[in-house]
Design an enzyme around this catalytic site. Structure first.
Site, PDB file in Angstrom:
ATOM      1  N   MET A   1       3.295  -5.218 -15.900  1.00 20.21           N
ATOM      2  CA  MET A   1       4.380  -6.194 -14.692  1.00 20.21           C
ATOM      3  C   MET A   1       3.386  -6.204 -13.627  1.00 20.21           C
ATOM      4  O   MET A   1       3.257  -5.503 -12.692  1.00 20.21           O
ATOM      5  CB  MET A   1       5.760  -6.274 -14.776  1.00 20.21           C
ATOM      6  CG  MET A   1       6.438  -6.565 -15.861  1.00 20.21           C
ATOM      7  SD  MET A   1       5.690  -8.380 -16.001  1.00 20.21           S
ATOM      8  CE  MET A   1       7.479  -8.027 -17.905  1.00 20.21           C
ATOM      9  N   CYS A   2       4.173  -7.034 -12.748  1.00 16.54           N
ATOM     10  CA  CYS A   2       3.159  -8.024 -11.394  1.00 16.54           C
ATOM     11  C   CYS A   2       4.364  -7.727 -10.230  1.00 16.54           C
ATOM     12  O   CYS A   2       5.672  -6.810 -10.747  1.00 16.54           O
ATOM     13  CB  CYS A   2       2.874  -8.854 -11.317  1.00 16.54           C
ATOM     14  SG  CYS A   2       1.266  -9.173 -11.651  1.00 16.54           S
ATOM     15  N   ARG A   3       4.302  -7.584  -9.001  1.00 21.68           N
ATOM     16  CA  ARG A   3       4.876  -7.389  -8.381  1.00 21.68           C
ATOM     17  C   ARG A   3       4.770  -8.498  -6.944  1.00 21.68           C
ATOM     18  O   ARG A   3       3.364  -8.845  -6.608  1.00 21.68           O
ATOM     19  CB  ARG A   3       4.648  -6.291  -7.191  1.00 21.68           C
ATOM     20  CG  ARG A   3       5.599  -4.996  -8.030  1.00 21.68           C
ATOM     21  CD  ARG A   3       6.950  -4.430  -8.340  1.00 21.68           C
ATOM     22  NE  ARG A   3       7.712  -5.535  -9.251  1.00 21.68           N
ATOM     23  CZ  ARG A   3       8.820  -5.642 -10.209  1.00 21.68           C
ATOM     24  NH1 ARG A   3       9.179  -4.963  -9.521  1.00 21.68           N
ATOM     25  NH2 ARG A   3       9.086  -5.985 -11.123  1.00 21.68           N
TER      26      ARG A   3
END
Length: 263
Positions: A1-3
């Site tokens: 997952m990205c931020r």
């Protein structure tokens, strides 16, 4: 997952969200707290709005913490609206074209999450992009495809007519493709979309694991920050956005309403 982190308000230096806070986006690129993978090292990007309607765009494939150009830009560039993203790939290659944000005209977009089974339904997804917009398909991600599908709604004016409806339709079309293939999770979707004047923040999932999202109004900055994780540990005022909602920020006000896929 990205931020990711987004901002809308009075002009500030990008470093106030990207590099300076004790849990800044750069810190989250190597030590995120609220996602499956704490390391987000598969590239980064910035889209910012200045004196022109179209945003500037800078993206690269290095880990955000290791690129001195990013720190220099963040120290020098002021903007009244910007999107910043650090990437953890869910399967597509590490390349500039696959880094967020994505830009089309005056709109910029970034996403954290995934379309389940995208590697097997990518051709079908690409076919949902209108012929007029397909030349803008530079990378291979589900995120870019979703953005272009949304932009192609309503005879190619979906983002201009109703951004929320256009995004809801794109999410619905891709979620249905995932369901048809039996791939899970069908959709996890935390995203920001802006034209430099209004900021839209979406949080949705087809299961109970919607990516985290928070927002906060700052009196000192006179602006809104919308982030995957709060930027300062223990700082008051951060509001967790509920799953299945979209927040619309404009000026000093925001509205929140239910968000669900359409198609």
């Amino acid at each position: 997952m990205c931020r990711w982190a987004a901002y809308l308000g009075e002009a500030i230096f990008l470093e106030e969200l990207v590099t300076n806070p004790d849990h800044s986006l750069i810190v989250q690129s190597k030590a995120a707290d609220e996602c499956k993978t704490s390391i987000n090292a598969d590239g980064f990007g910035l889209a910012w709005y200045g004196l022109r309607p179209e945003p500037g765009l800078y993206r690269d494939v290095f880990p955000a913490w290791s690129d001195p150009n990013l720190r220099s830009l963040a120290q020098q560039v002021q903007a009244h609206a910007f999107l910043a993203h650090v990437r953890a790939s869910t399967g597509t290659a590490i390349s500039r074209n696959n880094c967020h944000p994505f830009v089309l005209g005056r709109f910029s977009f970034m996403h954290n999450g995934q379309v389940g089974g995208f590697e097997v339904l990518r051709k079908s997804a690409d076919m949902l992009i209108s012929d007029a917009l397909y030349r803008h398909r530079k990378g291979a991600t589900d995120s870019e495809a979703l953005f272009l599908i949304a932009a192609g709604q309503e005879a190619g004016k979906g983002l201009d007519i109703d951004p929320v409806k256009a995004v809801a339709t794109a999410v619905g079309l891709l979620e249905n493709l995932s369901r048809e293939r039996g791939c899970t999770p069908h959709m996890r979707f935390s995203a920001a979309l802006t034209d430099g004047e209004t900021l839209y923040a979406f949080r949705y999932a087809s299961d109970d694991k919607a990516p985290t999202l928070y927002h906060r109004w700052s009196e000192s900055r006179q602006g809104w920050a919308v982030v995957s994780e709060p930027l300062v540990a223990g700082e008051e005022g951060w509001i967790a956005q509920p799953a299945g909602s979209v927040c619309v920020f404009k000026g000093k006000t925001f509205t929140m309403r239910p968000f669900k896929p359409e198609c």
